[in-house]
Design a protein around this motif. Sequence first.
Motif, PDB file in Angstrom:
ATOM      1  N   TYR A   1      34.022  88.113   1.521  1.00 36.37           N
ATOM      2  CA  TYR A   1      33.884  89.164   0.511  1.00 36.37           C
ATOM      3  C   TYR A   1      34.620  88.816  -0.786  1.00 36.37           C
ATOM      4  O   TYR A   1      34.871  89.689  -1.611  1.00 36.37           O
ATOM      5  N   TYR A   2      34.933  87.551  -0.961  1.00 31.52           N
ATOM      6  CA  TYR A   2      35.646  87.123  -2.166  1.00 31.52           C
ATOM      7  C   TYR A   2      34.806  87.439  -3.404  1.00 31.52           C
ATOM      8  O   TYR A   2      33.620  87.132  -3.478  1.00 31.52           O
ATOM      9  N   GLY A   3      35.424  88.103  -4.392  1.00 25.40           N
ATOM     10  CA  GLY A   3      34.738  88.445  -5.624  1.00 25.40           C
ATOM     11  C   GLY A   3      33.960  89.752  -5.565  1.00 25.40           C
ATOM     12  O   GLY A   3      33.399  90.184  -6.574  1.00 25.40           O
ATOM     13  N   TRP A   4      33.910  90.405  -4.382  1.00 25.45           N
ATOM     14  CA  TRP A   4      33.209  91.679  -4.249  1.00 25.45           C
ATOM     15  C   TRP A   4      34.113  92.824  -4.703  1.00 25.45           C
ATOM     16  O   TRP A   4      35.332  92.685  -4.791  1.00 25.45           O
TER      17      TRP A   4
ATOM     18  N   ASN B   1      27.149  92.947  -8.446  1.00 28.31           N
ATOM     19  CA  ASN B   1      25.849  93.202  -9.058  1.00 28.31           C
ATOM     20  C   ASN B   1      25.054  94.275  -8.316  1.00 28.31           C
ATOM     21  O   ASN B   1      23.884  94.511  -8.610  1.00 28.31           O
ATOM     22  N   TRP B   2      25.675  94.924  -7.327  1.00 28.83           N
ATOM     23  CA  TRP B   2      25.093  96.104  -6.684  1.00 28.83           C
ATOM     24  C   TRP B   2      25.760  97.343  -7.294  1.00 28.83           C
ATOM     25  O   TRP B   2      26.927  97.304  -7.689  1.00 28.83           O
ATOM     26  N   SER B   3      25.034  98.448  -7.361  1.00 29.03           N
ATOM     27  CA  SER B   3      25.593  99.686  -7.916  1.00 29.03           C
ATOM     28  C   SER B   3      26.178 100.547  -6.802  1.00 29.03           C
ATOM     29  O   SER B   3      25.730 100.492  -5.654  1.00 29.03           O
ATOM     30  N   TYR B   4      27.178 101.339  -7.169  1.00 32.13           N
ATOM     31  CA  TYR B   4      27.848 102.231  -6.222  1.00 32.13           C
ATOM     32  C   TYR B   4      28.017 103.599  -6.876  1.00 32.13           C
ATOM     33  O   TYR B   4      28.556 103.707  -7.971  1.00 32.13           O
TER      34      TYR B   4
ATOM     35  N   PHE C   1      17.328  96.704  -2.102  1.00 35.38           N
ATOM     36  CA  PHE C   1      17.811  97.386  -0.916  1.00 35.38           C
ATOM     37  C   PHE C   1      18.588  98.645  -1.287  1.00 35.38           C
ATOM     38  O   PHE C   1      19.193  98.721  -2.360  1.00 35.38           O
ATOM     39  N   HIS C   2      18.577  99.625  -0.359  1.00 37.43           N
ATOM     40  CA  HIS C   2      19.145 100.948  -0.606  1.00 37.43           C
ATOM     41  C   HIS C   2      19.979 101.360   0.608  1.00 37.43           C
ATOM     42  O   HIS C   2      19.446 101.513   1.707  1.00 37.43           O
ATOM     43  N   ILE C   3      21.291 101.518   0.413  1.00 36.53           N
ATOM     44  CA  ILE C   3      22.190 101.940   1.492  1.00 36.53           C
ATOM     45  C   ILE C   3      22.677 103.357   1.211  1.00 36.53           C
ATOM     46  O   ILE C   3      23.093 103.670   0.088  1.00 36.53           O
TER      47      ILE C   3
ATOM     48  N   LEU D   1      18.581  91.837   2.588  1.00 40.19           N
ATOM     49  CA  LEU D   1      18.908  92.373   3.906  1.00 40.19           C
ATOM     50  C   LEU D   1      20.213  91.782   4.446  1.00 40.19           C
ATOM     51  O   LEU D   1      21.062  92.500   4.960  1.00 40.19           O
ATOM     52  N   LYS D   2      20.382  90.483   4.310  1.00 46.09           N
ATOM     53  CA  LYS D   2      21.588  89.821   4.812  1.00 46.09           C
ATOM     54  C   LYS D   2      22.834  90.362   4.120  1.00 46.09           C
ATOM     55  O   LYS D   2      23.867  90.591   4.752  1.00 46.09           O
ATOM     56  N   ILE D   3      22.750  90.584   2.811  1.00 40.65           N
ATOM     57  CA  ILE D   3      23.888  91.134   2.066  1.00 40.65           C
ATOM     58  C   ILE D   3      24.177  92.556   2.520  1.00 40.65           C
ATOM     59  O   ILE D   3      25.332  92.966   2.671  1.00 40.65           O
ATOM     60  N   ALA D   4      23.119  93.341   2.737  1.00 42.62           N
ATOM     61  CA  ALA D   4      23.286  94.722   3.193  1.00 42.62           C
ATOM     62  C   ALA D   4      24.013  94.762   4.531  1.00 42.62           C
ATOM     63  O   ALA D   4      24.866  95.629   4.763  1.00 42.62           O
ATOM     64  N   LYS D   5      23.708  93.825   5.413  1.00 41.78           N
ATOM     65  CA  LYS D   5      24.406  93.768   6.704  1.00 41.78           C
ATOM     66  C   LYS D   5      25.891  93.502   6.503  1.00 41.78           C
ATOM     67  O   LYS D   5      26.746  94.123   7.147  1.00 41.78           O
ATOM     68  N   LEU D   6      26.208  92.577   5.596  1.00 37.36           N
ATOM     69  CA  LEU D   6      27.621  92.282   5.318  1.00 37.36           C
ATOM     70  C   LEU D   6      28.330  93.500   4.751  1.00 37.36           C
ATOM     71  O   LEU D   6      29.502  93.761   5.071  1.00 37.36           O
ATOM     72  N   ILE D   7      27.653  94.257   3.896  1.00 37.81           N
ATOM     73  CA  ILE D   7      28.246  95.472   3.328  1.00 37.81           C
ATOM     74  C   ILE D   7      28.600  96.457   4.430  1.00 37.81           C
ATOM     75  O   ILE D   7      29.714  96.998   4.485  1.00 37.81           O
TER      76      ILE D   7
END
Length: 206
Positions: A43-46, A63-66, A86-88, A194-200
């Motif tokens: 998660y470096y830089g997140w 680069n994802w919105s929260y 993707f939408h979480i 999808l892979k990034i969403a899983k890490l989130i």
Amino acid sequence: MKKLVAASIIIVLLVTGGYYWHKNNKTSTRTVAVNVQQNDDKYYGWKTSVSTWTGFTIHYPSNWSYTAQVGNKDDTEHIIIDSNKFHITIDTFKSANGLHDNVTDTKCTDCKEVISSQPFRMNNLGVVNLENVTYSLDNGTGNALILQQANGEYLIKSPKIPGVYSKFRGISKLNSLQDYQSETNAQFNANPDLKIAKLILESVRY
């Protein structure tokens, strides 16, 4: 005289050899340390955000919105983490018995089939499953990521704040209800985010 020259040569060789050994060993150690840091810190830089309702932290790429807000009508904390693909959603409510509005149980009643399940350990909760499921969507079906506890409950109770429950889901970001209903599992798995969403979702820490 010959002994003195020989001794001098040996000293020069030892000093020179020691210098090159130290130089090479130092470089090798530095490289290993950098590689270990890069491999361990996925998660470096997140960015990191905290839910004030539940006490959990969550990581997501810059680069994802929260967004996080409390609904006026449903008294629910809605956290949305989005990319272009993707939408979480993370919905949190307060309840003395785990019930809220029309939610009458802690199971995923609209989940039809579990396509895959990936267990991981969540701080203070133990093993949680990150599941890829198909679910009922009006007259069709859709695809989603969902967090479920080992006992099958998808309403996750905060271990920090009494009477607070959250549900965690992720879906593809599509244009219409028809697109969701016609999305195959293969198309869902081909989503580049999808892979990034899983890490989130795996980054949640209570």
